[in-house]
Design an enzyme around this catalytic site. Structure first.
Site, PDB file in Angstrom:
ATOM      1  N   ALA A 117       0.812  -1.221   0.000  1.00 60.58           N
ATOM      2  CA  ALA A 117       0.000   0.000   0.000  1.00 60.58           C
ATOM      3  C   ALA A 117       0.844   1.269   0.000  1.00 60.58           C
ATOM      4  O   ALA A 117       0.413   2.302  -0.510  1.00 60.58           O
ATOM      5  CB  ALA A 117      -0.931  -0.003   1.199  1.00 60.58           C
ATOM      6  N   THR A 118       2.051   1.196   0.559  1.00 62.84           N
ATOM      7  CA  THR A 118       2.902   2.385   0.539  1.00 62.84           C
ATOM      8  C   THR A 118       3.182   2.783  -0.911  1.00 62.84           C
ATOM      9  O   THR A 118       3.073   3.957  -1.286  1.00 62.84           O
ATOM     10  CB  THR A 118       4.230   2.108   1.290  1.00 62.84           C
ATOM     11  OG1 THR A 118       3.904   1.822   2.656  1.00 62.84           O
ATOM     12  CG2 THR A 118       5.184   3.288   1.224  1.00 62.84           C
ATOM     13  N   HIS A 123      -0.373  -7.871   3.199  1.00 59.06           N
ATOM     14  CA  HIS A 123       0.003  -8.504   4.474  1.00 59.06           C
ATOM     15  C   HIS A 123      -0.913  -8.148   5.640  1.00 59.06           C
ATOM     16  O   HIS A 123      -0.816  -8.746   6.714  1.00 59.06           O
ATOM     17  CB  HIS A 123       1.476  -8.232   4.812  1.00 59.06           C
ATOM     18  CG  HIS A 123       1.793  -6.832   5.227  1.00 59.06           C
ATOM     19  ND1 HIS A 123       2.051  -6.502   6.522  1.00 59.06           N
ATOM     20  CD2 HIS A 123       1.920  -5.699   4.517  1.00 59.06           C
ATOM     21  CE1 HIS A 123       2.337  -5.206   6.597  1.00 59.06           C
ATOM     22  NE2 HIS A 123       2.253  -4.694   5.385  1.00 59.06           N
ATOM     23  N   CYS A 165       4.279   5.140  14.637  1.00 57.45           N
ATOM     24  CA  CYS A 165       4.047   4.822  13.234  1.00 57.45           C
ATOM     25  C   CYS A 165       5.105   3.833  12.773  1.00 57.45           C
ATOM     26  O   CYS A 165       4.823   2.939  12.008  1.00 57.45           O
ATOM     27  CB  CYS A 165       3.985   6.048  12.359  1.00 57.45           C
ATOM     28  SG  CYS A 165       5.466   6.973  12.190  1.00 57.45           S
TER      29      CYS A 165
END
Ligand code: PLP
Length: 378
Positions: free
Chosen positions: A70-71, A202, A324
């Site tokens: 997704a990054t 994931h 984070c």
């Protein structure tokens, strides 16, 4: 037996994903770009997974592009759409609680001249859709709002925000990071009104290193990676066939069970909250109507890392609630209105359908012991 309550960080690959990945390595290791039958076989396996993921969010297969996670999806979505449409329109509207992959992509654009409007929740930690809607004007190129916040489970009013914006300004591009919502709450392209959606493998019992980007038909994206024009040129580089197959397999396995899992995990959250209420000095930071999969709590007077490692010594794995990455503070909990004290002692418990009430009982016991021993040792 260890207890894993850190499912928002990553999940255990399911047997369907592992089997598909193994099949990918042993049987489909050809290059999908090769013209011979081994290439065709690999390409068919990729397209099979593409169809499964497309069906799961209600779009055509050709709108799904595989990425490394997704990054990467969000980087391509945000920078690629800003490059395609941002010559004249220079404003980007986003929330102040986005995951770093969205936040940092937008920060980069700010450095190159884009004007960024970051919408914060009110003092009670609630987002008002009108704040986003009113920030958008004819100079706006992109609106990026996440579906489920990864630290608190807060569900942002994305449908409402995007539908009004699209009605008023049809040319504004809408992007949604759906990572913590996918396979947990309904994610349907038709309902979300998103032009671009980021997904990760994931977080849904598949492997790390694979994700997808949904790009609505007709939306232009300037690719960030140039090369062999795989994935229709959106993401060049030979596809990771086994991981993509695993991603497809986990979506296929989970899709029919979204509602059943949601109900099970909601009951589990309720049980957790009622057991937590037996303890002193615990604050539940997540809203009661947040995603049941993520519960953020604070343990008064005990720093997150201390309690995290205490629990770890009992083989119970949670996350420090405000981190984070590797303990670095994201500032998101403060955005939701938490005091420094609450944020410093926050823990994130992120549940899965495989967790049980007896695991929660163990967790409560360990938390209670931790409170007594850590505070006594001072
Ligand atoms: N977006 C959200 C909301 C997340 O929770 C995460 C992972 O923590 C990501 C994006 C990044 O996903 P990936 O690890 O696939 O790059």
């Amino acid at each position: 037996m260890s207890i894993y309550f850190d499912n928002a960080s990553t999940t255990k690959p399911c047997k369907e994903a592992v089997e598909a990945i193994n099949r990918g390595f042993s049987e489909c290791w050809g290059n999908p770009s090769s013209l011979h039958s081994m290439g065709v076989k690999a390409q068919l396996a990729v397209d099979d997974a593409r169809k499964i993921i497309a069906d799961s969010i209600g779009c055509e297969s050709r709108c799904i592009y595989f990425t490394s996670g997704a990054t990467e999806s969000s980087n391509i979505a945000i920078k690629g759409s800003a490059m395609a449409y941002g010559k004249r329109h220079k404003k980007i509207v986003t929330s102040s609680v986005e995951h770093s992959s969205v936040k940092e992509s937008i920060n980069e654009l700010e450095k190159s001249g884009f004007e960024i409007v970051r919408i914060s929740p009110d003092k009670n930690g609630i987002f008002n859709p009108d704040d986003f809607i009113n920030a958008v004007d004819e100079n706006t190129v992109l609106v990026s709002v996440m579906l489920v916040n990864n630290e608190t489970g807060y569900i942002l009013p994305v449908k409402k925000i995007f539908s009004v914006i699209k009605r008023r300004f049809p040319d504004v591009i809408t992007h949604c990071d759906c990572v913590q919502g996918f396979m947990k709450i309904p994610v349907r392209t038709g309902e979300l009104n998103a032009d671009l959606i980021s997904l990760s493998g994931h977080k849904i019992h598949s492997a790390k290193g694979v994700g997808a980007l949904y790009i609505k038909k007709g939306i232009r994206i300037i690719p960030l990676i140039n090369g062999g024009k795989q994935e229709s040129g959106i993401r060049s580089g030979t596809e990771s066939v086994p991981l993509i197959m695993g991603f497809g397999a986990s979506v296929k396995a989970l899709s029919p069970h979204i509602e059943e899992h949601y109900k099970y995990v909601s009951d589990l959250k309720q049980y957790l909250c009622s057991r937590l209420s037996e303890l002193e000095d615990i604050t539940i930071n997540s809203e009661s109507d947040a995603s049941p999969y993520i519960i953020n709590i604070s343990v008064s007077g005990i720093r997150s890392e201390i309690m995290l490692h205490w629990l770890e010594s009992r083989e119970i794995y949670v996350s420090s609630g405000s981190a984070c990455s590797k303990g670095a503070k994201s500032g998101v909990l403060e955005e939701f209105g938490l005091s420094q004290k609450l944020s410093d002692s926050a823990l994130r418990i992120s549940l899965d359908f495989s967790n049980t009430e007896s695991e929660i009982d163990e967790f409560i016991k360990a938390l209670r012991d931790g409170q007594q021993k850590i505070l006594k040792s001072r």
